[in-house]
Design an enzyme around this catalytic site. Sequence first.
Site: not given
Length: 540
Positions: A388, A512, A514
């Site tokens: 990001c 993102h 994750e």
Amino acid sequence: MNNKDLKTKFIFITGGVVSSLGKGITAASIGQILKNRGLKVSIQKLDPYINIDPGTMSPYQHGEVFVTDDGAETDLDLGHYERFLDENMSKKSNVTAGQIYQSVINKEREGKYLGKTVQVIPHITEEIKQKLIDVALFHKSDVVIVEIGGTVGDIESSPFLEAIRQVRFDFGYHNVLYLHTTLVPYLKKAQEIKTKPTQHSVKELRALGIQPQILVLRSEVPINPETKNKIAALCDINPQAIFEALDVDILYQMILNLHHQGIDDFILQHFKLTNFSNADLQSWKQLITRIQNLEKKVVIALVGKYIVLHDAYLSIIEALKHASYQYNCKLEIKWIDAEKVTPDNISSLLEDYDGILVPYGFGNRAIEGKILAINYARTNNIPFFGICLGMQLAVIEYARNVLHLQGANSLEVDEKTPHPVITKKIVDSNLGGTLRLGSYPCHLKANTKSKAIYNQEIIYERHRHRFEMNPHYVALFEKNNDFVVSGINQEQKLCEIVELKSHPWFIAVQFHPEFLSRPLKPHPLFKGFVEASLLNQKNK
């Protein structure tokens, strides 16, 4: 629909004595066990705070904001739910008091209550109950596990507890189960387990009209049968319905521990659910065994601005762990405060680490320290992963130090920059006001590291950002045949992934990743980053 025609079963999880007991982990663990037995499970979090969502809350207050596929900014517990269940949550999976009150007030303004006095009971409680039905229908769930945020006795939780009290009548006795988690303190000096806090917590819950059918006792030591029988007698609970939640080193052990005690059998019996398969938790057992026998170590420097509270980066931590386990290595994160990084100390701060990760963030604080870290990773061939804001700063660093665009910056940081290589998003989204939120497609460019890592033409990843790489600068960046925009959202012509051909592993992404990593299915980018970091360690 008549509520009693609803086929879904509901498990309501409350907490007593203290906060941070692990209600979310308990909910996620039970969810995984029930899913493993063949049930369609979803989990919902009811948060009693007045904020509409945690999107504008400080990471120091709340930890990370977890983003769902459909663009909801939610509580970090939803990350636990997704990682344990390997199921995607939705905006219906997180309900706040702010959302409830806003909805009721809007209906009152629209005249939908026909001039009646609008009150907590029935209007607020009915709105809460409708949210329970909504999530069950949307996810087509056999079982919905509902975690009530906060602690029994908190004034903010009162409407939620009243609502879940009512649903037992509305939905039917065998369609509702109340599970209460409490702390059972152990006094080391006296070598004694104290049950009084649990007794008082259950008493307070019963005073609100809720009799828990299951108790989950958080303890640092095993609880003997005599103590369980004492709690059962004083709390009017079946001794067979009292389960231990012992402190564990590995979160996923909770799945095995609760199943070993038979919590899933008790739940299925209560709901009169039969003909479901036995749980096969072999893959979780193998994962835990692997974690307990890790042979190597990988050391990653995380250069961030919220490092005082590690929960601000919870999903990144978990994703790094998932990838590390795949390579039989223990993860060690070195937390680097970006505000304290200077040209004079950068080498001493970062020279000993296997890889460098620069995560997300908002605002201009600590920006220059992160850019220094990115420059150090690029010029010293250390594996680098930007996420990001980390990608935006990688673009700025390259613009300044390779393309020699003096004063290059993001419009978020410097509105008068002569080279706005990072600009506000070109196309507005209807989700989340000014942020681009949720899952979007990304087309991967052939013959790039990113394409090789994913081994797919199109990927879908979750976003939460307001700024992005300025598309007018892409041709200039790619002119020297080193910097590559390897991932593009073709519909909106947005740069999603950048990488360097000349670097062993330098990848930065606007999204993102994750949020999509799972303990049994690590995200490919995190696997690639950890693999590159281990190779860097070997070549030192």
